[in-house]
Design a protein around this motif. Structure first.
Motif: not given
Length: 296
Positions: A214-218, A63, A108, A158
């Motif tokens: 954190d996977p919610s960060l962009t 991940d 990711q 990212r």
């Protein structure tokens, strides 16, 4: 998460492996030498970059990638040492990104090591992530290093380049090398002592890395991993002496540092007043409590 990590045997890598495995993450370590005694959720894979591609099984189903590999900067910078420093960072990162480009499913996020040496000597200038690169060998090294990591963005990943300051910890980094002299009352400022030192407690560095996973960060791009309270070298040495109950009255002249360390001595007297990413939180934002937590 399933996380692939390079540089796992270094000071930062070892502490990060401890924390990530304790938190229940599954780890795949890329190392030059076999590792033994690893927790059940940690696997080790041999990788000798840049000559050998990263094994696909170490990247598969990952991940996130945390890329910390690189030869130690704290050595005399001979021409051969400079070549190794560049190859262990730039060529290794290029090799890793190429391996990622061959995969159908990619992680990711790539968190790739860098350093505040990117900024070079900057006096009293306040430095943030959008500040320009400095001059000199280390600044050029960091700039080229980040460019190689940034190529992973074209793969849909990212990418955050971790511009790390002086990490304070008991097991490694700058602090253990300072303690013997200070405990014998022989500590003191380097040069004028006016240069800014941008630092971070090891626990805050680890917390920042976990936040950036954190996977919610962009957000992509560089991130400064330093506390919001840089200090001048004279203040750092005075505070360390106070915590150890020892005087810190001596000073090391710049010419002596140059005789001892050559070009690398420029790192020790460079002034870098770096402020961190606004999204980061710190348990130890001030120097004296951070040193007391480590040394008492």
């Amino acid at each position: 998460m399933r996380i692939t990590l390079t540089g796992a045997t270094g000071f930062l890598g070892q502490r990060l492996v401890q924390r990530l495995s304790a938190d229940g993450h599954s780890l795949q370590l890329l190392t030059r030498k076999p590792l033994t005694g690893l927790p059940a959720q940690v696997e080790s894979f041999l990788w000798d970059p840049p000559r050998v591609e990263a094994p696909a099984e170490a990247l598969q189903d990952s991940d996130a990638i945390i890329h910390l590999a690189g030869a130690p900067v704290n050595q005399r910078w001979t021409e051969e040492a400079k070549r190794v420093l560049r190859s262990s960072r730039i060529d290794t990162t290029r090799s890793l990104v190429h391996s990622l480009s061959t995969m159908a499913r990619r992680p990711q996020v790539l968190l790739s090591a860098s350093a505040i040496g990117f900024y070079g000597e900057r006096g009293d200038e306040i430095l943030r992530e959008d500040s320009s690169a400095g001059s000199g060998f280390l600044a050029s090294l960091c700039e080229d290093w980040e460019k190689q990591a940034g190529l992973a963005r074209s793969l849909g990943m990212r990418v955050r380049c971790l511009r790390t300051g002086i990490v304070l910890g008991k097991e490694g980094g700058a602090l253990p090398s300072l303690l013997p002299a200070f405990r014998f009352g022989l500590g003191g400022k380097l040069g004028s002592g006016e240069q800014w030192m941008s630092w971070i407690h090891i626990e805050d560095w680890i917390t920042a890395v976990l936040h950036l996973l954190d996977p919610s960060l962009t957000t992509s791009g560089p991130v400064n991993l330093t506390t919001p309270n840089p200090v001048r070298n004279a203040d750092f040495t005075a505070t360390l002496g106070r915590v150890l109950h020892r005087p810190a009255l001596l000073s090391v002249p710049v010419f002596a540092l140059r005789l001892l360390l050559g070009e690398m001595s420029s790192v020790l007297v460079a002034s870098q007043r770096v402020l961190p990413d606004a999204s980061l939180e710190f348990r130890y934002p001030a120097l004296e409590p951070a040193l007391r937590a480590l040394l008492q």
